[in-house]
Scaffold this motif. Sequence first.
Motif, PDB file in Angstrom:
ATOM      1  N   LEU A 319      50.560 -60.889-127.764  1.00 30.91           N
ATOM      2  CA  LEU A 319      49.395 -60.863-128.661  1.00 30.91           C
ATOM      3  C   LEU A 319      49.631 -59.954-129.858  1.00 30.91           C
ATOM      4  O   LEU A 319      49.208 -60.270-130.983  1.00 30.91           O
ATOM      5  N   ILE A 320      50.314 -58.820-129.649  1.00 29.56           N
ATOM      6  CA  ILE A 320      50.621 -57.924-130.770  1.00 29.56           C
ATOM      7  C   ILE A 320      51.528 -58.637-131.774  1.00 29.56           C
ATOM      8  O   ILE A 320      51.287 -58.597-132.993  1.00 29.56           O
ATOM      9  N   ALA A 321      52.580 -59.291-131.269  1.00 28.02           N
ATOM     10  CA  ALA A 321      53.488 -60.015-132.161  1.00 28.02           C
ATOM     11  C   ALA A 321      52.751 -61.124-132.906  1.00 28.02           C
ATOM     12  O   ALA A 321      52.950 -61.316-134.122  1.00 28.02           O
ATOM     13  N   LEU A 326      50.180 -63.364-137.843  1.00 30.40           N
ATOM     14  CA  LEU A 326      49.009 -63.950-138.497  1.00 30.40           C
ATOM     15  C   LEU A 326      48.605 -63.153-139.738  1.00 30.40           C
ATOM     16  O   LEU A 326      48.220 -63.740-140.766  1.00 30.40           O
ATOM     17  N   VAL A 327      48.694 -61.823-139.646  1.00 28.42           N
ATOM     18  CA  VAL A 327      48.373 -61.013-140.831  1.00 28.42           C
ATOM     19  C   VAL A 327      49.372 -61.279-141.948  1.00 28.42           C
ATOM     20  O   VAL A 327      49.006 -61.384-143.129  1.00 28.42           O
ATOM     21  N   LEU A 341      41.854 -62.242-139.843  1.00 32.39           N
ATOM     22  CA  LEU A 341      40.904 -61.739-138.853  1.00 32.39           C
ATOM     23  C   LEU A 341      41.365 -62.074-137.434  1.00 32.39           C
ATOM     24  O   LEU A 341      41.245 -61.256-136.515  1.00 32.39           O
ATOM     25  N   GLY A 342      41.905 -63.275-137.271  1.00 32.58           N
ATOM     26  CA  GLY A 342      42.471 -63.613-135.973  1.00 32.58           C
ATOM     27  C   GLY A 342      43.632 -62.714-135.608  1.00 32.58           C
ATOM     28  O   GLY A 342      43.793 -62.318-134.448  1.00 32.58           O
ATOM     29  N   GLY A 343      44.443 -62.379-136.612  1.00 33.54           N
ATOM     30  CA  GLY A 343      45.567 -61.484-136.372  1.00 33.54           C
ATOM     31  C   GLY A 343      45.128 -60.085-135.967  1.00 33.54           C
ATOM     32  O   GLY A 343      45.705 -59.482-135.059  1.00 33.54           O
ATOM     33  N   VAL A 344      44.103 -59.572-136.628  1.00 35.51           N
ATOM     34  CA  VAL A 344      43.598 -58.238-136.281  1.00 35.51           C
ATOM     35  C   VAL A 344      43.032 -58.238-134.863  1.00 35.51           C
ATOM     36  O   VAL A 344      43.255 -57.297-134.080  1.00 35.51           O
ATOM     37  N   ALA A 345      42.294 -59.301-134.514  1.00 35.66           N
ATOM     38  CA  ALA A 345      41.742 -59.389-133.155  1.00 35.66           C
ATOM     39  C   ALA A 345      42.862 -59.450-132.119  1.00 35.66           C
ATOM     40  O   ALA A 345      42.806 -58.763-131.086  1.00 35.66           O
ATOM     41  N   ALA A 346      43.892 -60.275-132.384  1.00 32.73           N
ATOM     42  CA  ALA A 346      45.020 -60.366-131.450  1.00 32.73           C
ATOM     43  C   ALA A 346      45.746 -59.031-131.345  1.00 32.73           C
ATOM     44  O   ALA A 346      46.162 -58.618-130.256  1.00 32.73           O
ATOM     45  N   ILE A 370      45.975 -48.215-136.156  1.00 36.23           N
ATOM     46  CA  ILE A 370      46.747 -49.409-136.492  1.00 36.23           C
ATOM     47  C   ILE A 370      45.814 -50.564-136.835  1.00 36.23           C
ATOM     48  O   ILE A 370      46.047 -51.312-137.806  1.00 36.23           O
ATOM     49  N   ALA A 371      44.738 -50.725-136.063  1.00 36.93           N
ATOM     50  CA  ALA A 371      43.798 -51.811-136.333  1.00 36.93           C
ATOM     51  C   ALA A 371      43.126 -51.629-137.694  1.00 36.93           C
ATOM     52  O   ALA A 371      42.969 -52.593-138.458  1.00 36.93           O
ATOM     53  N   LEU A 372      42.729 -50.398-138.015  1.00 38.50           N
ATOM     54  CA  LEU A 372      42.110 -50.141-139.321  1.00 38.50           C
ATOM     55  C   LEU A 372      43.093 -50.381-140.450  1.00 38.50           C
ATOM     56  O   LEU A 372      42.724 -50.914-141.516  1.00 38.50           O
ATOM     57  N   ALA A 373      44.351 -50.015-140.248  1.00 38.36           N
ATOM     58  CA  ALA A 373      45.364 -50.275-141.264  1.00 38.36           C
ATOM     59  C   ALA A 373      45.549 -51.776-141.475  1.00 38.36           C
ATOM     60  O   ALA A 373      45.697 -52.249-142.615  1.00 38.36           O
ATOM     61  N   ALA A 374      45.525 -52.539-140.371  1.00 40.27           N
ATOM     62  CA  ALA A 374      45.651 -53.996-140.485  1.00 40.27           C
ATOM     63  C   ALA A 374      44.455 -54.581-141.242  1.00 40.27           C
ATOM     64  O   ALA A 374      44.614 -55.493-142.071  1.00 40.27           O
TER      65      ALA A 374
END
Length: 460
Positions: A319-321, A326-327, A341-346, A370-374
Motif C-alpha cells: 500500500l505504501i508503494a 499514485l501521488v 487523494l487515493g495515494g495519500v490514503a494508501a 509523511i502524510a502531511l508532506a504527501a
Amino acid sequence: MLCIAALCAIATASLAQEDGARSTVPEIALDGSVGPATADFVIDEIEAANARHAPFVILRIDTPGGLSSSMREIVQSILASSIPVIGYVAPEGARAASAGTYILLATHVAAMAPATTLGAATPINIGGASAEPADNNSDDGPDTTQDGDTAISQTSEPDLGNAETKRRKQVNDAVAYIRSLAERRGRNADWAASAVRSAATLGADEAREKNVVDLVAASQRDLLAALDGRTVATASGEVTLATADTRVRPITPDWRTRVLSVVTDPTVAYLLFMIGLVGLAAEALNPGAAIPGVVGAISLITAFYAFNMMPVDLTGAALIALGVLLVVAEAFVPSFGALGLGGVAALLFGSLMLTDTPGYDVSLTVIITIALAAVLILATIVWQFRRARHTRIETGHEGLVGRHCTARHDFEHQGRVWLHGESWRAETDTPVIENQSLVVTRVTGLTVHVRALDTLETSR
C-alpha cells in the motif's frame, strides 16, 4: 640498577597474581527492542563467555519487548549455556516487558532492581488481532495444555474464523512456552501464563513475593553478595557461584551491532523505504540526474534488508508503494486530485499496517508528517495544473492569437506584417496603412488574419 629491576619484576608478578585471583565476569547489556542485531550480540557474548570459562554471565535487561524469533534464539542460547546466566532487570526504572519476560524467566537466576517491572508478555499479531483470546481462561489456574490445537478444540465455537483460530494457537503456544521456562527454573508458572493470557505485570518486590524472580538487588554489589554460594543447574551440571572476588566487566554492542540496530529500527526502515521510492520516482521524472536514483536504490535495498529482519506486513508495504506511485502519477495524469487523494490514503493506511509488534512499531509522528508532506505535494501539483489550465498558451498557432503586429505597407486584403520580429503573410477585411498596429484574430497555416487594434485595447 639490578636491585631496582628485580623489585619491579616482583611487583609486576604480584599484581598479575592478584588480578588472576580475581575472576572477571561479563555484564551483557540487553537494551532496547529485542531484534536480530540484539540477539546476535547477546548470543555471541554468551558463547564467548563459555569459551573463556567465565564463572557466570550477567545479562542486564531493559527492554520493551521485540521479535518472538529473536527472543527464542536468546532463550535457546541461555538454556544451552554451560555457565550460569544471571538475568538482572536494571537500573531502577527499567523493565523486562513482553519478550524480555521470557528471557528473564529463562535465566538461571532472575533478579530485579527496585522500581523495575516485568510482564505484559501477550503476543501481538501484525494484523491487529485482539490481544486476549476469546476463551478467556483463568489467569491464576494452572494451564497444562501443551498443544494449541487441543486447547482450541476444547473451548472454541464452531463458527470461529481462521484468524481467531490462528490467534488461539499463537496464544496457547506462547503460554506453553513461558510455562515450560518458569517450571524449568522452579518459578511461578501460573503467573507466567497470566502474563501471556491477560498481559499481567508485576513490580520487583511483588515478583519476588510471588516467586516469579529469585531476588531483588538494589545495586550490582548487592546482586553479587546475594549470588555468593547459590547453586544453580546449567547445561553441564550444577554450579555453585563464588562472587567474593568477582570483577564485573561491562560489555556494550560494537559498531556493527549498533548500525544494524539503527537500520532495523522500524521508523528508520520506514524512512529508508520512503526515501528509496521517492528517489527512484525523482530519477524517473528527471532521467540522468543520477543522484536521486543512486540514493533511492541504496535506501530501498537497505530497507528491504531491514524488512526481512522485521515482522513486516507485506500488504502495508504494498500500500505504501502504491500510494507513492499514485501521488507521482498525479503529476502526469491531470485527475485534479483523484489519484493523489487515493495515494495519500494508501500511504497512510499502509504506514499504519506496516508493523504492530511491541517495540517494533513505526513512530506515529513520522507517519503523520509523511502524510502531511504527501498532501502538501498533492496540493502543489493540483495548483500547478489549475494554474496551467488558466494560463494563456504561449507557443504554436494558439499562442499567436491576440498578439500585436505592425503592417509593413499599405494593403486592403492581403499583405505583410511584422509579428515577433518576423514577416508574416496577413489577411484583413478592412484596409490598413503602413506601420498601423494590428491584432491577430486567427491563424491559418502560414497566414495570420488581422484586424485593426482598437484604441481602447491595452498593449500586451
